[in-house]
Design an enzyme around this catalytic site. Structure first.
Site, PDB file in Angstrom:
ATOM      1  CG  ASN A   9       6.220  21.762  28.114  1.00  0.00           C
ATOM      2  OD1 ASN A   9       6.509  23.018  28.425  1.00  0.00           O
ATOM      3  ND2 ASN A   9       6.870  20.863  29.054  1.00  0.00           N
ATOM      4  NE  ARG A  90       5.368  21.860  33.082  1.00  0.00           N
ATOM      5  CZ  ARG A  90       6.614  21.922  33.158  1.00  0.00           C
ATOM      6  NH1 ARG A  90       7.507  21.844  32.107  1.00  0.00           N
ATOM      7  NH2 ARG A  90       7.221  21.680  34.197  1.00  0.00           N
ATOM      8  CG  HIS A 179       8.183  18.806  39.329  1.00  0.00           C
ATOM      9  ND1 HIS A 179       9.162  18.580  40.147  1.00  0.00           N
ATOM     10  CD2 HIS A 179       8.696  19.114  38.310  1.00  0.00           C
ATOM     11  CE1 HIS A 179      10.374  18.631  39.492  1.00  0.00           C
ATOM     12  NE2 HIS A 179       9.837  18.901  38.137  1.00  0.00           N
ATOM     13  NE  ARG A 240      16.824  22.838  37.861  1.00  0.00           N
ATOM     14  CZ  ARG A 240      15.413  22.577  37.899  1.00  0.00           C
ATOM     15  NH1 ARG A 240      14.678  22.492  38.786  1.00  0.00           N
ATOM     16  NH2 ARG A 240      15.199  22.091  36.366  1.00  0.00           N
ATOM     17  CD  GLU A 383       4.772  16.476  34.474  1.00  0.00           C
ATOM     18  OE1 GLU A 383       5.544  15.816  34.232  1.00  0.00           O
ATOM     19  OE2 GLU A 383       5.118  17.491  35.182  1.00  0.00           O
TER      20      GLU A 383
END
Ligand code: AMP
Length: 399
Positions: A9, A90, A179, A240, A383
């Site tokens: 990643n 990813r 996601h 956020r 993940e």
């Protein structure tokens, strides 16, 4: 060849990696390179003998991956002995081009490059990671697993914004969702916990970490999700804002004179829990709540209320819900948040069990009452395993 996949990643100044046995999900080794491009780069490696940490100058992602290989060689496990099956990357944005994981070749690199305007921070770093890994491992199959792919099953009415129709075609304006790897993994695990096939169950997945998103999964397919064209939409997150009035930009630009870039930066980096309470880390936020801090208490309430609204919306979207699954840092570890989000929803068939909800085990588990028509679950996301599994699937399909 083993079933081991090196999952990468790559961020703009970091590179996270995990060596995963795709058949069991065990992460055999892993680590993180941080501060790439700075003089005090840091590599943390976890191998069979524990963790090591070393600070060194790391100029580029190429340098970073070579440092990772040196750590594997000196601290183990030896990649030569393991015989990797693939490298899985990813990749944040696959636009509407990728609904599945894809073997990386020149055409794929070109397509991900064309998608940079949709993910200007993430896709360039992901590309860098892919190019470096191809250079260093020219003989290994490499697979791109997209964060958006799982949501490509959204029906048109769920991914279309009510804006001029030409914007979709001309400017790629639509909901993509993110996601996806986590939502795919957790919804699959939810079916497993219910001892049913994924095709038979409807699940609302709540991924609540630094970034937060909710997804409605019908029969194993994503049918709606809270993040939109960008990861800013939807739930309240660490920094956020999530949903807001879209007229806000114009108002602040006109009345206060802020540039669009400045507003965008604040909504992404200085808003959410941090904006409301000065603290984006949920654990720290809860300490403030316990100390009676009014801003933190309000931030917690806003955060939970937004999730509750999405549970209601996705309940209606699905019509029937078999399970609600909480995952990621906050979702897995905050019983208080789960209680605040789902308390009082007995009329919807949602009944938490107080003791089960308090239990802080690391296992996937049911935290609702035995007689709750909707099962409430806590499921640690994985993940890396999902990326490893999908990568191995692509490689096997080639043979
Ligand atoms: P993630 O992005 O999944 O790593 O989640 C990060 C968020 O999870 C941060 O806001 C952490 O404060 C929060 N978190 C991690 N552990 C806990 C915990 N034990 N209780 C509450 N929040 C936690």
């Amino acid at each position: 060849m083993s079933d081991c996949v090196l999952v990468i990643n790559a961020g703009s100044s970091s590179l996270k990696y995990s060596l995963v046995d795709a058949s069991t999900g065990t992460s055999v080794a892993g680590g993180l390179v941080e501060r790439i491009g700075e003089s005090n780069g840091l590599l943390r490696h976890r191998g069979p003998d524990g963790e090591s940490e070393r600070e060194q100058r790391i100029e580029s992602h190429d340098d970073a991956l070579r440092a990772v290989l040196r750590a594997f060689a000196s601290e183990g496990p030896s990649l030569d002995d393991i015989e990797l099956a693939a490298i899985g990357h990813r990749v944040v944005h696959g636009g509407d081009r990728f609904a599945d994981p894809v073997l990386i070749d020149d055409e794929l690199i070109k397509a991900v490059t064309e998608l940079i305007p949709l993910a200007p921070l993430h896709n360039p770093a992901n590309l860098e990671g892919m190019e470096v890994a191809q250079r260093i491992f020219p003989d290994l199959p490499q697979v791109a697993v997209f964060d958006t792919a799982f949501h490509q099953t959204l029906p048109e009415h769920a991914y279309t914004y009510a804006v001029p129709a030409a914007w979709k075609e001309d400017h790629r304006v639509r909901r993509y969702g993110f996601h996806g790897t986590s939502h795919a993994f957790v919804s699959g695990e939810a079916a497993r916990l219910l001892d049913r096939e994924p095709a038979e169950v409807n699940v609302i997945v709540l991924h609540l970490g630094n970034g937060c998103s909710a997804t409605a999964v019908r029969g194993g397919q994503s049918v709606d999700t809270s993040m939109g064209m960008t990861p800013l939409e939807g739930l309240v997150m660490g920094t956020r804002s999530g949903d807001l009035d879209p007229a806000l930009h114009a108002h602040l630009h006109r009345e206060v004179g802020w540039s669009l870039e400045e507003i965008d930066r604040v909504l992404n980096r200085e808003s959410g829990l941090k904006g409301m309470a000065g603290e984006n880390d949920f654990r720290e936020l809860m300490k403030l709540v316990d100390a009676g801090d009014a801003a933190a208490t309000l931030a917690f309430e806003v955060y939970c209320y937004r999730i509750r609204k999405y549970v209601g919306a996705f309940y209606a979207a699905l019509g029937r819900v078999d399970a609600i699954a909480f995952t990621a840092g906050v979702g897995q570890h905050s019983p208080r948040m789960r209680e605040q989000v789902l308390g009082g929803l007995e009329a919807l068939g949602i009944r938490l069990d107080t003791d089960r909800n308090q239990d802080d085990s690391q296992e996937a588990r049911v935290v609702s009452a035995e007689d709750s028509p909707v099962a409430v679950m806590v499921i640690p996301t994985n993940e890396e395993w999902e990326i490893a599994r999908q990568s191995l699937g692509v490689v096997r399909a080639q043979k």
